[in-house]
Scaffold this motif. Structure first.
Motif, PDB file in Angstrom:
ATOM      1  N   GLU A 209       4.810   1.944  -0.402  1.00  0.00           N
ATOM      2  CA  GLU A 209       5.409   2.868  -1.367  1.00  0.00           C
ATOM      3  C   GLU A 209       5.314   4.253  -0.741  1.00  0.00           C
ATOM      4  OE1 GLU A 209       3.458   5.092  -4.755  1.00  0.00           O
ATOM      5  OE2 GLU A 209       4.076   3.236  -5.765  1.00  0.00           O
ATOM      6  N   ALA A 210       6.451   4.797  -0.314  1.00  0.00           N
ATOM      7  CA  ALA A 210       6.493   6.098   0.351  1.00  0.00           C
ATOM      8  C   ALA A 210       6.573   7.183  -0.714  1.00  0.00           C
ATOM      9  CB  ALA A 210       7.693   6.175   1.288  1.00  0.00           C
ATOM     10  N   ALA A 211       5.589   8.074  -0.729  1.00  0.00           N
ATOM     11  CA  ALA A 211       5.519   9.097  -1.766  1.00  0.00           C
ATOM     12  C   ALA A 211       5.200  10.453  -1.148  1.00  0.00           C
ATOM     13  CB  ALA A 211       4.460   8.727  -2.802  1.00  0.00           C
ATOM     14  N   ALA A 212       5.563  11.509  -1.885  1.00  0.00           N
ATOM     15  CA  ALA A 212       5.303  12.908  -1.500  1.00  0.00           C
ATOM     16  C   ALA A 212       6.093  13.324  -0.263  1.00  0.00           C
ATOM     17  CB  ALA A 212       3.808  13.145  -1.285  1.00  0.00           C
ATOM     18  N   TYR A 213       7.183  12.621   0.050  1.00  0.00           N
ATOM     19  CA  TYR A 213       8.010  12.993   1.198  1.00  0.00           C
ATOM     20  C   TYR A 213       9.095  13.973   0.763  1.00  0.00           C
ATOM     21  CZ  TYR A 213       5.989   9.440   4.228  1.00  0.00           C
ATOM     22  OH  TYR A 213       5.120   8.702   5.000  1.00  0.00           O
ATOM     23  N   MET A 214       9.254  15.041   1.537  1.00  0.00           N
ATOM     24  CA  MET A 214      10.391  15.949   1.373  1.00  0.00           C
ATOM     25  C   MET A 214      11.457  15.639   2.416  1.00  0.00           C
ATOM     26  SD  MET A 214       9.509  17.622  -1.244  1.00  0.00           S
ATOM     27  CE  MET A 214      10.787  18.871  -1.290  1.00  0.00           C
ATOM     28  N   GLN A 215      11.045  14.937   3.461  1.00  0.00           N
ATOM     29  CA  GLN A 215      11.959  14.472   4.503  1.00  0.00           C
ATOM     30  C   GLN A 215      11.300  13.278   5.183  1.00  0.00           C
ATOM     31  OE1 GLN A 215      12.075  18.085   6.761  1.00  0.00           O
ATOM     32  NE2 GLN A 215      10.334  17.517   8.036  1.00  0.00           N
ATOM     33  N   VAL A 216      12.100  12.440   5.824  1.00  0.00           N
ATOM     34  CA  VAL A 216      11.498  11.303   6.518  1.00  0.00           C
ATOM     35  C   VAL A 216      10.800  11.803   7.767  1.00  0.00           C
ATOM     36  CG1 VAL A 216      13.154   9.642   5.609  1.00  0.00           C
ATOM     37  CG2 VAL A 216      13.615  10.770   7.779  1.00  0.00           C
TER      38      VAL A 216
ATOM     39  N   LEU B  55       0.860  -1.181   0.000  1.00  0.00           N
ATOM     40  CA  LEU B  55       0.000   0.000   0.000  1.00  0.00           C
ATOM     41  C   LEU B  55       0.890   1.223   0.000  1.00  0.00           C
ATOM     42  CD1 LEU B  55      -1.660  -2.338   1.650  1.00  0.00           C
ATOM     43  CD2 LEU B  55      -3.188  -0.452   2.179  1.00  0.00           C
ATOM     44  N   ASN B  56       0.383   2.323  -0.515  1.00  0.00           N
ATOM     45  CA  ASN B  56       1.245   3.491  -0.451  1.00  0.00           C
ATOM     46  C   ASN B  56       1.026   4.264   0.836  1.00  0.00           C
ATOM     47  OD1 ASN B  56      -1.173   4.801  -1.300  1.00  0.00           O
ATOM     48  ND2 ASN B  56       0.010   6.403  -2.297  1.00  0.00           N
ATOM     49  N   LEU B  57       2.054   4.998   1.225  1.00  0.00           N
ATOM     50  CA  LEU B  57       2.053   5.799   2.440  1.00  0.00           C
ATOM     51  C   LEU B  57       2.490   7.204   2.056  1.00  0.00           C
ATOM     52  CD1 LEU B  57       1.790   5.905   5.548  1.00  0.00           C
ATOM     53  CD2 LEU B  57       4.213   5.283   5.670  1.00  0.00           C
ATOM     54  N   LEU B  58       1.617   8.171   2.306  1.00  0.00           N
ATOM     55  CA  LEU B  58       1.869   9.549   1.878  1.00  0.00           C
ATOM     56  C   LEU B  58       2.274  10.417   3.055  1.00  0.00           C
ATOM     57  CD1 LEU B  58      -1.125  10.110  -0.565  1.00  0.00           C
ATOM     58  CD2 LEU B  58       1.210   9.512  -1.135  1.00  0.00           C
ATOM     59  N   SER B  59       3.232  11.284   2.810  1.00  0.00           N
ATOM     60  CA  SER B  59       3.600  12.279   3.802  1.00  0.00           C
ATOM     61  C   SER B  59       2.440  13.254   3.982  1.00  0.00           C
ATOM     62  CB  SER B  59       4.852  13.030   3.363  1.00  0.00           C
ATOM     63  OG  SER B  59       5.147  14.083   4.241  1.00  0.00           O
TER      64      SER B  59
ATOM     65  N   VAL C 181      10.341  -0.691   2.436  1.00  0.00           N
ATOM     66  CA  VAL C 181       9.961   0.640   1.965  1.00  0.00           C
ATOM     67  C   VAL C 181      10.520   0.868   0.562  1.00  0.00           C
ATOM     68  CG1 VAL C 181      10.185   3.128   2.347  1.00  0.00           C
ATOM     69  CG2 VAL C 181       9.875   1.584   4.296  1.00  0.00           C
ATOM     70  N   LEU C 182       9.620   1.197  -0.362  1.00  0.00           N
ATOM     71  CA  LEU C 182      10.016   1.663  -1.682  1.00  0.00           C
ATOM     72  C   LEU C 182       9.738   3.162  -1.712  1.00  0.00           C
ATOM     73  CD1 LEU C 182       9.285   0.089  -5.153  1.00  0.00           C
ATOM     74  CD2 LEU C 182       8.819   2.504  -4.761  1.00  0.00           C
ATOM     75  N   ALA C 183      10.774   3.967  -1.884  1.00  0.00           N
ATOM     76  CA  ALA C 183      10.639   5.423  -1.840  1.00  0.00           C
ATOM     77  C   ALA C 183      10.652   5.988  -3.250  1.00  0.00           C
ATOM     78  CB  ALA C 183      11.770   6.028  -1.018  1.00  0.00           C
ATOM     79  N   LYS C 184       9.596   6.734  -3.599  1.00  0.00           N
ATOM     80  CA  LYS C 184       9.543   7.413  -4.896  1.00  0.00           C
ATOM     81  C   LYS C 184      10.072   8.837  -4.700  1.00  0.00           C
ATOM     82  CE  LYS C 184       5.872   7.007  -7.507  1.00  0.00           C
ATOM     83  NZ  LYS C 184       4.443   6.909  -7.912  1.00  0.00           N
ATOM     84  N   VAL C 185      11.121   9.159  -5.420  1.00  0.00           N
ATOM     85  CA  VAL C 185      11.773  10.468  -5.251  1.00  0.00           C
ATOM     86  C   VAL C 185      12.148  11.025  -6.614  1.00  0.00           C
ATOM     87  CG1 VAL C 185      12.707   9.837  -2.985  1.00  0.00           C
ATOM     88  CG2 VAL C 185      14.078   9.457  -5.037  1.00  0.00           C
ATOM     89  N   SER C 186      12.314  12.343  -6.661  1.00  0.00           N
ATOM     90  CA  SER C 186      12.789  12.977  -7.894  1.00  0.00           C
ATOM     91  C   SER C 186      13.855  14.027  -7.611  1.00  0.00           C
ATOM     92  CB  SER C 186      11.615  13.614  -8.652  1.00  0.00           C
ATOM     93  OG  SER C 186      10.923  14.519  -7.824  1.00  0.00           O
TER      94      SER C 186
END
Length: 761
Positions: free
Chosen positions: A417-424, A389-393, A450-455
């Protein structure tokens, strides 16, 4: 010495088959005849009206004769095989021999399979003899409507497609060096994409049966790997529309078995001849999974393999083997989460049953809806099936993120799936730490992956690093993690997998994949050296993954896995309205625009959305422009305010505010208090209502406000539409999320094989 029994499929039948077997097992013959509704003995011995060559009769007859042949062989000699395999229909006999299906269950399945395959029409098959596979792939690149149906031997391949396409390909095949191109007497293009309708019906039929764990390895046609109890249903349904990988099956057995001896049971010796040809070919070992060595060090052995151990590209060999092992997935491929359940429960269940990883899109869903989704998924999937499941900041409402983590831990959700995080955040660190434990060799293992989506590199570095000490200290003080968990986390990264997200749908920094991915790989290596990690952090690619060409590019750049998004919205399982899917099906690569992000409206963040035929992008940008220019709704001129109410909202500001107020009273009272004091903030909340509303319209399929649909997607959907144009997948109603995964990975392997052959001259 390993004894291997193999069973032939359709094409081996002949009048008179099974005469001695029918006398030896009269009870089973009568049982089969009663179940089928006709005399199987008469069918095989007399072939009335030539019915033995009709698919709906051929398949049950062959299953019976093959099964009785196996029973007679084992009764007389008391010898049982160490491995079993079957070609197409023969695989059902292999499953019978291994105890996965009973005689009755196997016959019922085969009868229905034969009926569904017989119903298909409008195409044919031909065997190509004497042409190397590399050359065949080159020719098929010019005939996209033709599929490979059987990989029978190194120089014997069966093609499937329309009769016109096969006829047009005949002379080019002969000119290229094929010794023969033989049309097969079949009614349809079996084992190809054209059988997806039959596959879907059969998949529903298979759900009604129970199976047992294999007593011995049964090697599957679809991937040349052993069956497990968890994948029986999926393998059987996929087999109908997937190529028979007989060459790889035999090669796998040659490598896995000790001094293998093959014995063909049933009718004829077709497989015996094919096996001799495969054995006589140059060695091409397929290392069995149980013998694969996975290195945790950052050396060449741990980098992403693209070529399998036999020097050929396969869907299974692409990407990182450790990724596949850790997640229990067949391919280094992920279907990413999509907002408000567009990546739905059906979406995740379908992928999990196919042995593929995906994430439920929980963003924007209420807590009870997320809990319901977890229950549905866990009830539908067998133990060990991959899903997450995804987990949003949520910096504005950290208590919500905390509550979501509580729920995930309570239900044993082991992948996010960790998304929309600018920091942990503390909640994310708590989820990660509560899954850490010490392995017998002293290393740290993570149950909660944890799968982190980052750009952005600075965000990537936060996920590549251990959790911040200040957060660990706070969690320890409040008793939310144990001292041992804190100690283990201090030399362990925040993520197992880092996904470099280039230009994509939704929130995007519009990065260029060929720049972003190498930068993330170098950063991964740098941070890993700094902390001395024993386990490799995998780096994947997302954004713009719409064709096999894009997947190939990602793997060549060094990606360990790929993650798709936009192309999965236009599938049967996606939680989007049929109307919206009809629109997306028409998308081209230029049909997207940037618009304000509703969840970060005040900050001016942007999302990429579908634009063809829609007013949403222009209207959303207009609302943001007004927000920037004015301090309240009252400052906006009357004409513009009237336009917003009648055309954009289709309701008055008072009605919008009532709905907005009710929501914020429940969900975020602090924001409501601020709105009561600040007219500008109140205007922002009312404008943000439009963004939520526009998403609802697309999900529900509201016909009277189609122009206001908000569909977050990137140009990958246009690229995919172009790739499948003129095929059965041109219609989204034939697109399934697992089928897209299969198409993307198998076609990527074929494309890479062609490109490397061309580059080598």
């Amino acid at each position: 010495m390993s004894r291997i029994f193999v069973f032939p499929g359709q094409g081996s039948q002949r009048t008179g088959m099974g005469a001695d077997l029918f006398q030896a097992f009269p009870g089973l013959v009568d049982q089969a005849s009663n179940l089928l509704g006709y005399s199987v003995r008469q069918l095989c011995l007399e072939n009335p009206d030539g019915r033995l060559d009709l698919t709906e009769y051929t398949q049950p007859a062959l299953f019976v004769v093959n099964a009785l042949s196996y029973l007679l062989r084992t009764e007389r000699t008391r010898e049982t095989p160490d491995f079993v395999a079957g070609h197409s229909l023969g695989e059902y006999n292999a499953l019978f021999a291994a105890g996965v299906v009973s005689f009755e269950t196997g016959l019922k399945l085969v009868q229905r399979r034969g009926e569904l395959m017989a119903r298909a029409s409008g195409g044919g098959m031909c065997a190509v003899v004497g042409l190397p596979l590399e050359r065949l792939h080159e020719l098929l690149a010019q005939a996209p409507e033709v599929d490979i149906a059987n990989f029978n031997a190194p120089l014997q391949t069966v093609l499937a497609g329309s009769l016109e396409a096969l006829a047009a390909l005949r002379q080019p095949l002969l000119d290229a060096g094929a010794r023969a191109v033989v049309s097969l007497k079949v009614s349809a293009p079996f084992h190809s994409r054209y059988m997806h309708a039959a596959q879907r019906e059969f998949a529903a039929f298979v759900e009604g049966f129970r199976f047992s764990a294999p007593r011995m390895p049964v090697i599957a046609n679809v991937d040349a790997r052993p069956y497990t109890l968890a994948n029986v249903r999926d393998n059987l349904s996929r087999q109908i529309a997937s190529p028979v990988r007989w060459t790889e099956t035999v090669q796998w057995l040659m490598q896995a078995a000790h001094q293998p001896t093959f014995e063909e049971l049933g009718v004829g010796d077709v497989l015996t001849g094919l096996i001799r040809k495969i054995q006589a070919a140059p060695p091409t070992p397929h290392e069995p999974p149980q013998k694969t060595r996975i290195s945790a060090k950052h050396d060449e052995e741990s980098r992403s393999p693209v070529v399998s151990s036999n020097g050929r590209f396969t869907a299974q060999s692409l990407g990182c083997a450790e990724f596949r092992r850790d997640h229990g997935t067949r391919y280094a491929y992920v279907a990413g989460a999509m907002y408000k359940g567009i990546a739905s429960e059906a979406f995740v269940i379908r992928m999990g049953k196919a042995g593929l990883l995906s994430y439920l899109g929980t963003g924007g869903l209420k807590m009870d809806r997320i809990e319901e989704g977890i229950r549905k998924i866990q009830a539908a999937l067998p133990p060990g099936a991959p899903y997450g499941l995804n987990l949003l900041s949520d910096l504005e409402r950290p208590e919500r993120e905390e509550a979501v983590v509580d729920m995930y831990l309570r239900y044993g959700v082991t992948r996010v799936e960790a998304a929309a995080y600018m920091q942990v955040t503390p909640s994310l660190v708590r989820y990660r730490c509560q899954g850490l434990r010490r392995a017998p060799d002293g290393s740290t293992l993570a149950t909660n992956k944890v799968l982190a989506k980052v750009s952005r590199p600075e965000v990537a570095e936060a996920f590549l690093s251990p959790p911040p000490e200040r957060i660990l200290k706070k969690l320890l003080e409040t008793g939310k993690i144990s001292p041992e968990q804190a100690a283990l986390s201090r030399d362990f990264p925040m993520c197992d997998d880092l996904c470099a997200e280039a230009d994509s749908g939704g929130h995007t920094d519009q990065a260029v994949a060929s720049i972003l991915l190498p930068a993330m790989l170098m950063l991964r290596d740098e941070v890993s050296r700094k902390h001395g990690y024993r386990k490799k952090i995998r780096v994947g690619a997302a954004g713009g993954i719409g064709t096999p060409h894009a997947v190939a590019s990602a793997f060549i750049l060094g990606s360990d896995f790929v993650l798709t998004g936009s192309i999965n919205q236009c599938t049967v399982e996606a939680g989007l309205s049929d109307t919206a899917k009809d629109m997306l099906q028409q998308a081209d690569i230029q049909d997207t625009e940037m618009a304000p992000a509703g969840d970060m409206f005040e900050l001016g963040a942007k999302v990429q959305v579908f634009s063809k035929g829609l007013f949403f992008p222009a209207r959303a940008n207009k609302l943001y422009e007004l927000y920037r220019r004015y301090n309240s709704l009252e400052e906006i001129d009357e004409k513009t305010r009237e336009q917003i109410q009648t055309r954009y909202f289709k309701r008055s500001f008072d009605e919008v505010w009532r709905e907005t107020r009710e929501y914020y009273q429940r969900a975020h009272p602090q924001s409501l208090e601020k709105a009561e004091k600040s007219p500008k903030h109140r205007m922002a909340l009312m404008f943000k209502w439009y963004f939520v509303h526009s998403t609802r319209l697309a999900i529900r399929g509201s016909e009277d406000q189609r122009v206001d649909y908000q569909i977050q997607c990137g140009p990958a959907i246009g690229a995919f539409n172009r790739y499948v144009k003129g095929t059965a997948l041109e219609s989204w109603r034939n697109r399934h999320v697992d089928g897209i995964a299969e198409l993307m990975m198998t076609r990527t392997a074929e494309y890479l094989q062609q490109r490397f052959a061309a580059l080598q001259g």
